[in-house]
Design an enzyme around this catalytic site. Sequence first.
Site, PDB file in Angstrom:
ATOM      1  N   TYR A 160     -24.109  19.364 -22.920  1.00  0.00           N
ATOM      2  CA  TYR A 160     -25.440  19.474 -23.538  1.00  0.00           C
ATOM      3  C   TYR A 160     -26.464  19.947 -22.502  1.00  0.00           C
ATOM      4  O   TYR A 160     -27.253  20.860 -22.774  1.00  0.00           O
ATOM      5  CB  TYR A 160     -25.844  18.119 -24.124  1.00  0.00           C
ATOM      6  CG  TYR A 160     -27.127  18.138 -24.907  1.00  0.00           C
ATOM      7  CD1 TYR A 160     -27.191  18.757 -26.150  1.00  0.00           C
ATOM      8  CD2 TYR A 160     -28.285  17.536 -24.410  1.00  0.00           C
ATOM      9  CE1 TYR A 160     -28.376  18.773 -26.875  1.00  0.00           C
ATOM     10  CE2 TYR A 160     -29.466  17.542 -25.133  1.00  0.00           C
ATOM     11  CZ  TYR A 160     -29.513  18.159 -26.367  1.00  0.00           C
ATOM     12  OH  TYR A 160     -30.675  18.182 -27.085  1.00  0.00           O
ATOM     13  N   LYS A 164     -28.572  23.500 -22.711  1.00  0.00           N
ATOM     14  CA  LYS A 164     -30.039  23.565 -22.808  1.00  0.00           C
ATOM     15  C   LYS A 164     -30.648  24.209 -21.555  1.00  0.00           C
ATOM     16  O   LYS A 164     -31.699  24.854 -21.633  1.00  0.00           O
ATOM     17  CB  LYS A 164     -30.616  22.173 -23.061  1.00  0.00           C
ATOM     18  CG  LYS A 164     -30.225  21.582 -24.430  1.00  0.00           C
ATOM     19  CD  LYS A 164     -30.770  22.398 -25.600  1.00  0.00           C
ATOM     20  CE  LYS A 164     -30.520  21.705 -26.934  1.00  0.00           C
ATOM     21  NZ  LYS A 164     -31.064  22.451 -28.090  1.00  0.00           N
TER      22      LYS A 164
HETATM   23  N1  LIG Z   1     -33.216  14.284 -31.569  1.00  0.00           N
HETATM   24  C1  LIG Z   1     -33.471  14.310 -30.250  1.00  0.00           C
HETATM   25  O1  LIG Z   1     -33.607  13.271 -29.597  1.00  0.00           O
HETATM   26  C2  LIG Z   1     -33.589  15.639 -29.542  1.00  0.00           C
HETATM   27  C3  LIG Z   1     -34.147  15.660 -28.257  1.00  0.00           C
HETATM   28  C4  LIG Z   1     -34.294  16.872 -27.595  1.00  0.00           C
HETATM   29  C5  LIG Z   1     -33.886  18.048 -28.214  1.00  0.00           C
HETATM   30  N2  LIG Z   1     -33.353  17.999 -29.463  1.00  0.00           N
HETATM   31  C6  LIG Z   1     -32.945  19.267 -30.077  1.00  0.00           C
HETATM   32  O2  LIG Z   1     -33.645  19.438 -31.303  1.00  0.00           O
HETATM   33  C7  LIG Z   1     -32.823  20.151 -32.229  1.00  0.00           C
HETATM   34  C8  LIG Z   1     -32.678  19.364 -33.509  1.00  0.00           C
HETATM   35  O3  LIG Z   1     -32.129  18.105 -33.199  1.00  0.00           O
HETATM   36  P1  LIG Z   1     -31.982  16.941 -34.314  1.00  0.00           P
HETATM   37  O4  LIG Z   1     -31.921  15.658 -33.576  1.00  0.00           O
HETATM   38  O5  LIG Z   1     -32.992  17.123 -35.379  1.00  0.00           O
HETATM   39  O6  LIG Z   1     -30.519  17.264 -34.840  1.00  0.00           O
HETATM   40  P2  LIG Z   1     -29.804  16.947 -36.240  1.00  0.00           P
HETATM   41  O7  LIG Z   1     -30.543  15.886 -36.999  1.00  0.00           O
HETATM   42  O8  LIG Z   1     -28.371  16.732 -35.900  1.00  0.00           O
HETATM   43  O9  LIG Z   1     -29.976  18.329 -37.020  1.00  0.00           O
HETATM   44  C9  LIG Z   1     -29.390  19.491 -36.489  1.00  0.00           C
HETATM   45  C10 LIG Z   1     -29.708  20.662 -37.386  1.00  0.00           C
HETATM   46  O10 LIG Z   1     -29.007  21.786 -36.848  1.00  0.00           O
HETATM   47  C11 LIG Z   1     -28.297  22.388 -37.892  1.00  0.00           C
HETATM   48  N3  LIG Z   1     -27.077  23.023 -37.435  1.00  0.00           N
HETATM   49  C12 LIG Z   1     -26.038  22.478 -36.755  1.00  0.00           C
HETATM   50  N4  LIG Z   1     -25.042  23.375 -36.603  1.00  0.00           N
HETATM   51  C13 LIG Z   1     -25.472  24.510 -37.217  1.00  0.00           C
HETATM   52  C14 LIG Z   1     -24.888  25.784 -37.422  1.00  0.00           C
HETATM   53  N5  LIG Z   1     -23.669  26.084 -36.971  1.00  0.00           N
HETATM   54  N6  LIG Z   1     -25.609  26.718 -38.080  1.00  0.00           N
HETATM   55  C15 LIG Z   1     -26.848  26.430 -38.545  1.00  0.00           C
HETATM   56  N7  LIG Z   1     -27.449  25.243 -38.389  1.00  0.00           N
HETATM   57  C16 LIG Z   1     -26.752  24.293 -37.738  1.00  0.00           C
HETATM   58  C17 LIG Z   1     -27.985  21.285 -38.884  1.00  0.00           C
HETATM   59  O11 LIG Z   1     -27.855  21.848 -40.193  1.00  0.00           O
HETATM   60  P3  LIG Z   1     -26.475  22.019 -41.019  1.00  0.00           P
HETATM   61  O12 LIG Z   1     -25.552  20.945 -40.550  1.00  0.00           O
HETATM   62  O13 LIG Z   1     -26.936  21.879 -42.419  1.00  0.00           O
HETATM   63  O14 LIG Z   1     -26.027  23.401 -40.688  1.00  0.00           O
HETATM   64  C18 LIG Z   1     -29.254  20.430 -38.808  1.00  0.00           C
HETATM   65  O15 LIG Z   1     -30.216  20.906 -39.705  1.00  0.00           O
HETATM   66  C19 LIG Z   1     -31.507  20.427 -31.508  1.00  0.00           C
HETATM   67  O16 LIG Z   1     -31.546  21.718 -30.921  1.00  0.00           O
HETATM   68  C20 LIG Z   1     -31.482  19.342 -30.438  1.00  0.00           C
HETATM   69  O17 LIG Z   1     -30.684  19.684 -29.336  1.00  0.00           O
HETATM   70  C21 LIG Z   1     -33.194  16.824 -30.138  1.00  0.00           C
END
Ligand SMILES: NC(=O)c1ccc[n+]([C@@H]2O[C@H](COP(=O)([O-])OP(=O)(O)OC[C@H]3O[C@@H](n4cnc5c(N)ncnc54)[C@H](OP(=O)(O)O)[C@@H]3O)[C@@H](O)[C@H]2O)c1
Length: 255
Positions: A160, A164
């Site tokens: 990860y 990033k």
């Molecule tokens: N949550 C945190 O603490 C955190 C912190 C820092 C950064 N981030 C970043 O923020 C972003 C969102 O995180 P989140 O926590 O909201 O994640 P999440 O709840 O797991 O949601 C991930 C999203 O990405 C989509 N996705 C996954 N694989 C995909 C694919 N092959 N094609 C198209 N869409 C895809 C999923 O949609 P489908 O499954 O419907 O395709 C879902 O809508 C990510 O880039 C993550 O690394 C998160």
Amino acid sequence: MASSPNFQLTDQVALVTGASYGIGRGLAKALARAGATVAVAARSTDALETLVEEIRAEGGTAQAFALDVRDVNHIRACIQDVHGALGRLDILVNNAGLGANHPALDVTEADWDEMMAVNQKGLFFCCQAAGRIMLAQGYGRIINMSSQASLVGIRDHAVYCASKGGVNQLTRVLALEWSASGVTVNAVAPTFIYTPGTAERLDQPAFRQGVLDRLPIGRVGTIDDVAGAVIYLASPAAALVTGTILPVDGGWTAQ
Ligand SMILES: NC(=O)c1ccc[n+]([C@@H]2O[C@H](COP(=O)([O-])OP(=O)(O)OC[C@H]3O[C@@H](n4cnc5c(N)ncnc54)[C@H](OP(=O)(O)O)[C@@H]3O)[C@@H](O)[C@H]2O)c1
């Protein structure tokens, strides 16, 4: 006399990838509330249709598009569809991403390939397809979803962190190539954000305390915290901001 900074997104078209759940879902709503017409894209089309209904119920404008960012041809077709259906593409929020934690010795080749396919390759080719449209129209705002894990190492997150870190470097290079043509490229780097995806871990007292011990602000992040940064970078007010990685991390990387 100085004019007021413009944070409005009225008459702009925004595409949010990974909008079906979590942060992306909230960002799509925030962009719609700021006035943008929002294209929401992911694999889970039922969840996207529900989101579109929720945005429309608030008076916003949105449309759902199926997208699997692991497939470059699918990315190109989807972004052409968005442009064809909505007439412009002003803002791309590259939010689709995977998170996983394993000790480095347990990482498999499949773990590596899957995360890089979504977090790096998918993100880059979304930038490329949207960038072609934005460069032709002479205006664009690209916001890549990075993480505090791009800026510091986090134990058990080798792949990860690597993925990033690559997002940050892609952001910088695209900013160098495209900013003079009106297309800014930036990234936001959040700390732990409470979402359905992280709730299971953050609801465990020991895990949560370990996170809070590293967070000078004293709380984990919310989707609204991320939305504030994304709306700013997407807005006309951020015209001079490009090639930056904006931590939204409660001070995690300040130490
Ligand atoms: N949550 C945190 O603490 C955190 C912190 C820092 C950064 N981030 C970043 O923020 C972003 C969102 O995180 P989140 O926590 O909201 O994640 P999440 O709840 O797991 O949601 C991930 C999203 O990405 C989509 N996705 C996954 N694989 C995909 C694919 N092959 N094609 C198209 N869409 C895809 C999923 O949609 P489908 O499954 O419907 O395709 C879902 O809508 C990510 O880039 C993550 O690394 C998160």
